[in-house]
Design a protein around this motif. Structure first.
Motif, PDB file in Angstrom:
ATOM      1  N   GLY A   1      13.192  28.192 -18.828  1.00 11.04           N
ATOM      2  CA  GLY A   1      11.650  29.663 -19.554  1.00 11.04           C
ATOM      3  C   GLY A   1      11.372  30.645 -19.888  1.00 11.04           C
ATOM      4  N   TRP A   2      11.730  31.390 -18.256  1.00 10.95           N
ATOM      5  CA  TRP A   2      11.712  32.963 -18.606  1.00 10.95           C
ATOM      6  C   TRP A   2      11.796  33.334 -19.416  1.00 10.95           C
ATOM      7  CZ3 TRP A   2      13.610  32.917 -12.961  1.00 10.95           C
ATOM      8  CH2 TRP A   2      12.572  31.926 -12.012  1.00 10.95           C
ATOM      9  N   GLY A   3      11.646  34.580 -19.795  1.00 12.02           N
ATOM     10  CA  GLY A   3      11.819  35.369 -20.522  1.00 12.02           C
ATOM     11  C   GLY A   3      13.231  36.695 -19.780  1.00 12.02           C
ATOM     12  N   TRP A   4      13.135  37.513 -21.011  1.00 12.22           N
ATOM     13  CA  TRP A   4      14.611  37.707 -20.433  1.00 12.22           C
ATOM     14  C   TRP A   4      14.414  38.881 -19.091  1.00 12.22           C
ATOM     15  CZ3 TRP A   4      13.913  42.916 -21.239  1.00 12.22           C
ATOM     16  CH2 TRP A   4      13.099  44.171 -21.810  1.00 12.22           C
ATOM     17  N   ARG A   5      12.994  39.491 -18.900  1.00 14.17           N
ATOM     18  CA  ARG A   5      12.313  40.058 -18.139  1.00 14.17           C
ATOM     19  C   ARG A   5      12.248  39.639 -16.387  1.00 14.17           C
ATOM     20  NH1 ARG A   5       8.805  41.858 -22.600  1.00 14.17           N
ATOM     21  NH2 ARG A   5       9.158  44.214 -22.810  1.00 14.17           N
ATOM     22  N   GLN A   6      12.327  38.798 -16.850  1.00 21.26           N
ATOM     23  CA  GLN A   6      12.374  38.060 -15.337  1.00 21.26           C
ATOM     24  C   GLN A   6      13.423  36.914 -15.541  1.00 21.26           C
ATOM     25  OE1 GLN A   6      10.633  37.579 -17.870  1.00 21.26           O
ATOM     26  NE2 GLN A   6       8.236  36.822 -17.569  1.00 21.26           N
ATOM     27  N   VAL A   7      14.394  36.847 -15.976  1.00 17.11           N
ATOM     28  CA  VAL A   7      15.552  36.968 -16.178  1.00 17.11           C
ATOM     29  C   VAL A   7      16.429  37.875 -15.354  1.00 17.11           C
ATOM     30  CG1 VAL A   7      17.601  35.961 -16.700  1.00 17.11           C
ATOM     31  CG2 VAL A   7      15.877  35.074 -16.853  1.00 17.11           C
ATOM     32  N   LEU A   8      16.356  39.364 -15.824  1.00 17.35           N
ATOM     33  CA  LEU A   8      16.826  40.362 -15.739  1.00 17.35           C
ATOM     34  C   LEU A   8      16.654  40.636 -14.261  1.00 17.35           C
ATOM     35  CD1 LEU A   8      17.420  42.549 -18.814  1.00 17.35           C
ATOM     36  CD2 LEU A   8      19.384  41.226 -17.622  1.00 17.35           C
ATOM     37  N   ALA A   9      15.798  40.601 -14.161  1.00 20.38           N
ATOM     38  CA  ALA A   9      15.152  41.332 -12.268  1.00 20.38           C
ATOM     39  C   ALA A   9      15.501  40.526 -11.478  1.00 20.38           C
ATOM     40  CB  ALA A   9      12.796  40.770 -12.430  1.00 20.38           C
ATOM     41  N   LEU A  10      16.112  39.165 -11.793  1.00 21.35           N
ATOM     42  CA  LEU A  10      17.024  37.942 -10.599  1.00 21.35           C
ATOM     43  C   LEU A  10      17.460  38.968 -10.134  1.00 21.35           C
ATOM     44  CD1 LEU A  10      16.394  34.910 -11.697  1.00 21.35           C
ATOM     45  CD2 LEU A  10      15.162  35.541 -10.630  1.00 21.35           C
ATOM     46  N   GLY A  11      18.483  40.299 -11.299  1.00 22.83           N
ATOM     47  CA  GLY A  11      19.498  41.243 -10.008  1.00 22.83           C
ATOM     48  C   GLY A  11      19.439  41.669  -9.531  1.00 22.83           C
ATOM     49  N   ALA A  12      17.894  41.969  -9.087  1.00 30.05           N
ATOM     50  CA  ALA A  12      17.593  42.592  -7.705  1.00 30.05           C
ATOM     51  C   ALA A  12      17.791  42.042  -6.553  1.00 30.05           C
ATOM     52  CB  ALA A  12      16.390  42.923  -7.889  1.00 30.05           C
ATOM     53  N   ILE A  13      17.568  40.241  -6.306  1.00 28.38           N
ATOM     54  CA  ILE A  13      18.446  39.986  -5.352  1.00 28.38           C
ATOM     55  C   ILE A  13      19.660  40.061  -4.273  1.00 28.38           C
ATOM     56  CG2 ILE A  13      18.537  37.479  -4.337  1.00 28.38           C
ATOM     57  CD1 ILE A  13      16.352  36.967  -6.548  1.00 28.38           C
ATOM     58  N   PRO A  14      20.884  40.338  -5.438  1.00 27.42           N
ATOM     59  CA  PRO A  14      21.773  40.300  -4.920  1.00 27.42           C
ATOM     60  C   PRO A  14      22.451  42.032  -4.345  1.00 27.42           C
ATOM     61  CG  PRO A  14      22.378  40.250  -7.187  1.00 27.42           C
ATOM     62  CD  PRO A  14      21.320  39.574  -6.652  1.00 27.42           C
ATOM     63  N   SER A  15      21.730  42.599  -5.422  1.00 26.31           N
ATOM     64  CA  SER A  15      22.682  44.430  -4.711  1.00 26.31           C
ATOM     65  C   SER A  15      21.072  44.467  -3.490  1.00 26.31           C
ATOM     66  CB  SER A  15      21.878  45.196  -5.558  1.00 26.31           C
ATOM     67  OG  SER A  15      19.925  44.431  -5.887  1.00 26.31           O
ATOM     68  N   LEU A  16      20.158  43.184  -3.326  1.00 28.69           N
ATOM     69  CA  LEU A  16      18.895  43.542  -1.637  1.00 28.69           C
ATOM     70  C   LEU A  16      20.345  42.862  -0.918  1.00 28.69           C
ATOM     71  CD1 LEU A  16      16.672  44.632  -0.533  1.00 28.69           C
ATOM     72  CD2 LEU A  16      15.705  42.072  -1.256  1.00 28.69           C
ATOM     73  N   ILE A  17      20.524  42.093  -1.172  1.00 27.95           N
ATOM     74  CA  ILE A  17      21.598  41.127  -0.456  1.00 27.95           C
ATOM     75  C   ILE A  17      22.420  42.004   0.583  1.00 27.95           C
ATOM     76  CG2 ILE A  17      23.283  39.397   0.495  1.00 27.95           C
ATOM     77  CD1 ILE A  17      21.368  37.654  -2.192  1.00 27.95           C
ATOM     78  N   ALA A  18      23.415  42.839  -0.694  1.00 29.92           N
ATOM     79  CA  ALA A  18      24.318  43.836  -0.179  1.00 29.92           C
ATOM     80  C   ALA A  18      23.862  44.960   0.569  1.00 29.92           C
ATOM     81  CB  ALA A  18      24.872  44.364  -2.137  1.00 29.92           C
ATOM     82  N   ALA A  19      22.753  45.452   0.304  1.00 32.39           N
ATOM     83  CA  ALA A  19      22.287  46.796   1.149  1.00 32.39           C
ATOM     84  C   ALA A  19      22.057  45.967   2.790  1.00 32.39           C
ATOM     85  CB  ALA A  19      20.924  47.208   0.267  1.00 32.39           C
ATOM     86  N   LEU A  20      21.346  44.335   2.845  1.00 31.96           N
ATOM     87  CA  LEU A  20      21.132  44.487   3.989  1.00 31.96           C
ATOM     88  C   LEU A  20      22.977  43.712   4.768  1.00 31.96           C
ATOM     89  CD1 LEU A  20      18.557  41.610   3.379  1.00 31.96           C
ATOM     90  CD2 LEU A  20      18.320  43.726   4.252  1.00 31.96           C
TER      91      LEU A  20
END
Length: 428
Positions: free
Chosen positions: A182-201
């Motif tokens: 039920g989220w909007g596109w902003r919240q869903v697109l923000a989830l893309g930061a999770i895999p990039s942060l995992i990759a940095a770690l």
């Protein structure tokens, strides 16, 4: 939402083996480094591919015209080209391993900023993410040459596979996540930061070599091979080389077609009556045959002769998909997306592989990667914006898809020079 011909030329590997060797990872560290590398590569398309399934919503909420939507889709690709030219200087200052880590952190920040309300944050975050990806694009072939010289074919396949997988993941989950949460596109697109942060770690251990002297030697050698050494080819010399231009044009033209489709395919299918979720799924589906083709490309290029057969096959597959989109885009969607996915997956894999195969050593790889991806992505940025303009001007999709077919013909011509068994700056 970036793959290969490494074993085509037997001469490429002996020359690479004569260069000063690095204290490379062994055993478990090799597996860890390969995993971290692939995870970083996975993130080089997520931020771009996640936008297109919700582009119509973004245009509506931010009051963007078709031109504005095309411009938003074009910003990352422009960044891929423009910021690629900064990568060699940054690499000399930081070393490629540290620079990739910084790029992943910047990518995380850009994705978060893009999700903040407001047109300025939308475009600003997209620009930061695009700049970070541009640096990663240039670094990846160079890191393969540095760290995985004995496994270049395998790692290029993994690299290509990760790019396609990232695009598939992003394109396929955005709309379902909207519906499920039920989220909007902003919240869903923000989830893309999770895999990039995992990759940095995951990449962090590559910066923390226990032996300080070993770490310093490694960094000095990598910085030297990144272009600080006087033996590195000058950009001006490459710009006069026909092989370098063939590789660059092939990279740019196949990327133009890829990003045009990545940006506008869901809209094309929606205009022909397909639902938003189904259109997003079709874009994601095309990435699955693309992953298979990307991973198989080094093996195919090594065995298929003459060398031009592989890029010709890629062009014919793409042409089949484009013609299908002109004639029966909805009823034959799965067939056309399979053909298009196979063709584009094979083409991007070949394009990235040509950068490695046409380079005799890591010096040339870094320079050729900068030229091919810098100029190539500036060419590619015409795809998303151009298709949007052509659609607005013609009121349909026949003219835009016909132009993509013409671009495909030029891509095939460029493949003649790019697939030749010859290194850049070779005397004969």
């Amino acid at each position: 939402m970036s793959n290969p011909v490494t074993h085509q030329a037997p001469a490429a590997h002996p020359s690479a083996s004569r260069q000063p060797s690095l204290p490379g990872p062994a055993g478990a560290r090799t597996v860890r480094a390969a995993f971290a590398f692939s995870l970083a590569a996975l993130n080089l398309r997520i931020a771009v591919a996640s936008l297109s399934p919700v582009l119509t919503e973004v245009q509506h909420d931010e009051h963007l015209s078709s031109f504005g939507g095309g411009a938003l889709s074009t910003v990352p690709v422009v960044c891929f080209g423009a910021f690629a030219f900064l990568a060699p200087r940054l690499t000399r200052r930081c070393g490629p391993h540290h620079l990739l880590w910084y790029a992943l952190l910047a990518l995380t920040g850009g994705i978060v900023l893009r999700s903040v309300p407001g047109v300025l944050a939308l475009f600003g975050g997209t620009l930061i993410a695009g700049a970070a990806i541009a640096v990663g694009n240039v670094l990846m072939p160079q890191l393969i040459k540095h760290d995985f010289a004995g496994r270049a074919g395998l790692m290029l396949g993994c690299y290509s596979l990760a790019l396609s997988a990232g695009a598939a993941l992003a394109a396929g989950v955005v709309v379902p996540l909207e519906s499920a949460t039920g989220w909007g596109w902003r919240q869903v697109l923000a989830l893309g930061a999770i895999p990039s942060l995992i990759a940095a770690l995951a990449w962090l251990p590559e910066l923390l070599v226990p032996d300080r002297r070993s770490r310093n030697r490694r960094r000095q050698e990598l910085v030297r091979q990144a272009g600080a050494d006087t033996a590195a080819p000058t950009p001006r010399a490459l710009w006069r080389d026909r092989t370098a231009w063939a590789v660059t044009l092939y990279m740019g033209l196949q990327s133009l077609g890829y990003y045009a489709i990545l940006s506008w395919l869901p809209t094309l299918l929606q205009d022909h009556g397909m639902s938003d979720s189904q259109a997003g799924w079709m874009l994601s589906f095309s990435s699955f045959p693309g992953m298979a083709a990307s991973f198989a490309a080094p093996w195919l290029q090594q065995r298929l002769r003459p060398a031009f057969v592989s890029p010709l096959a890629a062009a014919l597959l793409c042409a089949t998909g484009f013609v299908g989109l002109l004639t029966s885009p909805v009823s034959g969607a799965y067939l056309w997306m399979t053909a298009l996915g196979l063709g584009q997956g094979l083409a991007i894999s070949l394009a990235l592989g040509y950068i490695v195969a046409r380079s005799p050593d890591a010096h040339h790889t870094g320079r050729l990667s900068t030229m091919a991806q810098g100029i190539g992505y500036l060419i590619a940025c015409l795809g998303p914006l151009g298709l949007g303009l052509l659609r607005s001007a013609s009121g349909g999709w026949s003219l835009p898809v016909a132009v993509l077919l013409a671009v495909l013909a030029a891509q095939t011509v460029a493949a003649f020079g790019a697939s030749r068994d010859r290194h850049v700056l070779a005397s004969s």
